[in-house]
Design a protein around this motif. Sequence first.
Motif, PDB file in Angstrom:
ATOM      1  N   LYS A  44       0.987  -1.259   0.093  1.00  0.00           N
ATOM      2  CA  LYS A  44      -0.040  -0.151   0.010  1.00  0.00           C
ATOM      3  C   LYS A  44       0.887   1.227  -0.046  1.00  0.00           C
ATOM      4  O   LYS A  44       0.338   2.323  -0.630  1.00  0.00           O
ATOM      5  CB  LYS A  44      -0.909  -0.017   1.053  1.00  0.00           C
ATOM      6  CG  LYS A  44      -1.706  -1.169   1.391  1.00  0.00           C
ATOM      7  CD  LYS A  44      -2.595  -1.691  -0.028  1.00  0.00           C
ATOM      8  CE  LYS A  44      -3.405  -2.816   0.205  1.00  0.00           C
ATOM      9  NZ  LYS A  44      -3.289  -3.962  -0.480  1.00  0.00           N
ATOM     10  N   HIS A  47       2.032   1.658  -3.470  1.00  0.00           N
ATOM     11  CA  HIS A  47       0.908   2.145  -4.433  1.00  0.00           C
ATOM     12  C   HIS A  47       0.767   3.877  -4.025  1.00  0.00           C
ATOM     13  O   HIS A  47       0.897   4.672  -5.250  1.00  0.00           O
ATOM     14  CB  HIS A  47      -0.574   1.534  -3.961  1.00  0.00           C
ATOM     15  CG  HIS A  47      -0.802   0.292  -4.684  1.00  0.00           C
ATOM     16  ND1 HIS A  47      -1.300   0.487  -5.978  1.00  0.00           N
ATOM     17  CD2 HIS A  47      -0.475  -0.846  -4.560  1.00  0.00           C
ATOM     18  CE1 HIS A  47      -1.478  -0.640  -6.439  1.00  0.00           C
ATOM     19  NE2 HIS A  47      -0.829  -1.727  -5.647  1.00  0.00           N
ATOM     20  N   ASP A 108      -5.799  -0.770  -2.241  1.00  0.00           N
ATOM     21  CA  ASP A 108      -5.062  -0.133  -3.283  1.00  0.00           C
ATOM     22  C   ASP A 108      -5.491   1.180  -3.785  1.00  0.00           C
ATOM     23  O   ASP A 108      -4.705   2.026  -3.646  1.00  0.00           O
ATOM     24  CB  ASP A 108      -4.687  -1.306  -4.418  1.00  0.00           C
ATOM     25  CG  ASP A 108      -3.727  -2.412  -4.043  1.00  0.00           C
ATOM     26  OD1 ASP A 108      -3.225  -2.526  -2.815  1.00  0.00           O
ATOM     27  OD2 ASP A 108      -3.982  -3.511  -4.830  1.00  0.00           O
TER      28      ASP A 108
END
Length: 134
Positions: A44, A47, A108
């Motif tokens: 995460k 991302h 995400d």
Amino acid sequence: MKKTIILFKRFWPTMIVLAVILYATLASDPAGAEELPPIPHIDKLIHAIMMGGLVGAIAFDSQRASMKSIVLTRRFMLAVTFGVMAFGVCDEFLQAAVDTGRSFELMDIAADWTGSWVAFLAAPPAVLRVLKLR
């Protein structure tokens, strides 16, 4: 053809960032993915960094292409941020659609959006300082 060359010359950093993001998110086994440290939810963070980096790259290239005036207005940055947020959603749908073992994850998308908003706030002053316009 000439416009394409000009576009590439002005926005090559953005294109590289975009290519890296597409590779990292759509490849079935991106290089080194299995060797990530065992930190919970590090994907995460990655991302957020990728999408924030894309917002930052677009801001940098846009300002660099127009050194005569400051183009990083709130309206421009909002458009870039919302565009990158939409790209993040499309990227998640592509992950689910392409048969690579990747899946659609709402977390995400949340990480993508968080990185985009952090860059919305951080990119303009950083870009202007790097380009010595402030």
